[in-house]
Scaffold this active site. Structure first.
Site, PDB file in Angstrom:
ATOM      1  N   ASP A   1      56.681   9.980  10.432  1.00 58.03           N
ATOM      2  CA  ASP A   1      55.801  10.419  10.963  1.00 58.03           C
ATOM      3  C   ASP A   1      55.888  11.904  11.315  1.00 58.03           C
ATOM      4  O   ASP A   1      54.875  12.873  11.047  1.00 58.03           O
ATOM      5  CB  ASP A   1      55.659   9.716  12.426  1.00 58.03           C
ATOM      6  CG  ASP A   1      54.137  10.050  13.039  1.00 58.03           C
ATOM      7  OD1 ASP A   1      54.160   9.904  14.255  1.00 58.03           O
ATOM      8  OD2 ASP A   1      53.244  10.206  12.176  1.00 58.03           O
TER       9      ASP A   1
ATOM     10  N   ASP B   1      50.553   3.899  16.818  1.00 51.43           N
ATOM     11  CA  ASP B   1      51.037   4.105  17.848  1.00 51.43           C
ATOM     12  C   ASP B   1      51.650   3.084  18.739  1.00 51.43           C
ATOM     13  O   ASP B   1      52.460   2.467  19.079  1.00 51.43           O
ATOM     14  CB  ASP B   1      50.597   5.262  18.722  1.00 51.43           C
ATOM     15  CG  ASP B   1      50.543   6.555  17.849  1.00 51.43           C
ATOM     16  OD1 ASP B   1      49.752   7.468  18.201  1.00 51.43           O
ATOM     17  OD2 ASP B   1      51.588   6.877  17.147  1.00 51.43           O
TER      18      ASP B   1
END
Lengths: 101, 419
Positions: free
Chosen positions: B250, B338
């Site tokens: 990420d 997330d």
């Protein structure tokens, strides 16, 4: 989706679509319709489309009530008589509880 | 997270492997989600290069404005993240199905962990991680290419398919397990009606128009379902290594100049359109297109790559930057990946951790990480990944609590020594 920001015609269109879509065995949609448009239909000051929105909300409410009764009745019947129905009961059952009733 | 008054920047990367799979085995194959949280922040507020004379008050107001957003937005994100984690942890603690060990594994983690030696097991988990991450990278790049070449129909179809699968199949599985746990007899017609209603309204809310709260609720539920599937089907050590690797990925994907997520953002910015209305949780209201004076919501976006289902397109319209009010429109966006990976971390802690200490420690760690990320977002005003900080904290807290704090507390309690 904020109802505040939508023009009235769009609100009416949305309410109507939700109402119509609920006929495909979607009482939950009717519930959403009633809750969401309740303020619009009954609390807000009058505007042109409000009458129609009111009808839709009322009809959605009726449909919802109908479905709730049907579902409750069916569930009660099923839970009560499932054991007695034998094979048919098992065939209808999605999960069968373990143990001795 | 990104606070911007210009177009929303949300970029969302999705690795949906729905289309390619037709599972030959009766194993559950949820698509892995590569969560990419990249809070994209469009520099809506221009950098203040220095207060010109006589406008120091404005400057203070602006600064205050930013800070005000920060605190409120943090809270606006805490609630859904907490809710998702609560759902996952409750399910894990009550429905034993999700914490049972199974020999079925996802196709993305082919190496088994039932090996004799520690070294072998470690090697297998690293290999699993490599496979999973490469799948994620491939899917992400694929998505970015599709977006670049404007294959919108394909993307939308993909998303719809994956959310269909999520809403129908996973919730069906979940419901059946819940009924089995509570030993209820349920008949097919009732179950059919329930699932049909749940999924039908879900599809309408997510992909079309629906009340905001309901949409948010559905997004949270879908993330929780996905996290549960991950918790069940990822082998132990692989899960932890994957969590770590995903946060690194990420970080790289969002911040490096050639990162796919960054390219996605930039492309969308060039085209002046919402990046990808899918898999983004938004806590604010969007203006609809018909508005004359579009106020842009300052949105903190955190992208998460969500693979496999959970396509939650947000109705977003590009907004021009206005300095007027419309502050009530400002909201916070967080990618669904997330949610998913936060919940996976906490869920895994609940499954394998000693008791509630570990779970709560991880939960707190994630929230702290989220706070910090938002803070960084407010400072840097550009796209930031939301995973790394939280996951790092979470991992650190998990391992230290499990191996250090837990035995310590147990010993204290056993010896009746209160501190």
């Amino acid at each position: 989706m904020n109802l505040e920001r939508m023009p009235n015609e769009e609100k009416l269109g949305l309410c109507r679509k939700y109402y119509l879509a609920g006929f495909v065995f979607l009482p939950f949609l009717w519930l959403v319709n009633v809750v969401w448009f309740f303020k619009e239909a009954f609390v807000k000051p009058v505007y042109t489309e409000q009458i129609q929105i009111k009808t839709y909300v009322k009809r959605s409410g009726l449909g919802l009530l109908f479905w709730v009764t049907v579902l409750t009745t069916w569930i009660t019947i099923f839970q009560h008589y499932r054991a007695e129905w034998g094979a048919v009961g098992d065939y209808l059952s999605f999960t069968i509880p373990l143990g001795i009733p | 997270m990104n606070v911007s008054d210009s177009e929303e920047d949300s970029y969302n990367e999705r690795t949906a492997l729905v289309v390619s799979e037709s599972p030959p085995l009766p194993s559950y194959r949820p698509e892995p989600d590569p969560p990419n949280d990249s809070p994209t922040k469009r520099p809506g507020l221009s950098r203040r290069s220095g207060p010109p004379q006589g406008v120091s008050e404005e400057l203070e107001d602006e600064e205050e404005l930013t800070l005000k957003y920060g605190a409120k937005h943090v809270i606006m994100l805490f609630v859904p993240v907490t809710l998702c984690m609560v759902v996952v942890v409750t399910t894990i603690k009550s429905v034993s199905f999700y914490s049972e060990k199974t020999n079925q594994q996802l196709i993305y983690t082919p190496f088994s962990e039932n090996t004799s030696s520690v070294g072998r097991r470690l090697l297998n988990s690293v290999l699993n991680t490599i496979i999973m991450i490469s799948v994620i990278v491939v899917m992400t790049v694929f998505l970015v290419l599709l977006y670049k070449y404007r294959c919108y129909k394909f993307i939308h179809g993909w998303l719809i398919l994956s959310s269909l699968m999520m809403l129908f199949w996973f919730s069906f599985m979940y419901l059946s397990e819940v009924f089995k746990t509570y030993n209820l007899a349920v008949d097919y017609p009732t179950v059919g009606l329930l699932i049909w209603n749940f999924a039908g309204v879900g599809m309408i809310c997510i992909h079309w128009k629906g009340p905001l709260q309901l949409q948010q609720l559905y997004l949270i539920l879908i993330s929780a379902l996905m996290a549960l599937v991950f918790i069940k089907y990822l082998p132990e050590w692989s899960a932890w290594v994957i969590l770590g690797a995903i946060s690194i990925y990420d970080l790289v994907a969002v911040l490096s100049p050639k990162g796919p997520l960054r390219m996605l953002v930039e492309t969308a910015q060039e085209r002046n359109e919402p990046i990808f209305p899918a898999l983004i949780y938004s806590s604010a209201m969007m203006w609809t297109v018909g508005m004359a004076s579009p106020g842009d919501a300052q949105e903190t976006d955190e992208e998460a790559e969500h693979s496999g289902g959970g396509a939650e397109p947000e109705e977003r319209r590009p907004r021009s930057n206005t300095d007027d009010e419309l502050e009530e429109d400002r909201g916070v966006k967080l990618g669904l990946g997330d949610f998913i990976f936060y919940s996976v971390l906490v869920g895994k802690a609940a499954v394998t951790g000693g008791d509630w200490n570990t779970t709560i420690a991880c939960f707190v760690a994630i929230l702290i990480g989220l706070c910090l990320t938002l803070l960084l977002l407010a400072i840097f005003k550009k796209a930031l990944p939301a995973l790394p900080i939280s996951i790092t904290f979470g991992l650190v807290f998990y391992f230290s609590t499990d191996f250090l704090v837990q035995p310590f507390m147990d010993n204290l309690a056993a010896n009746q020594f209160y501190i």
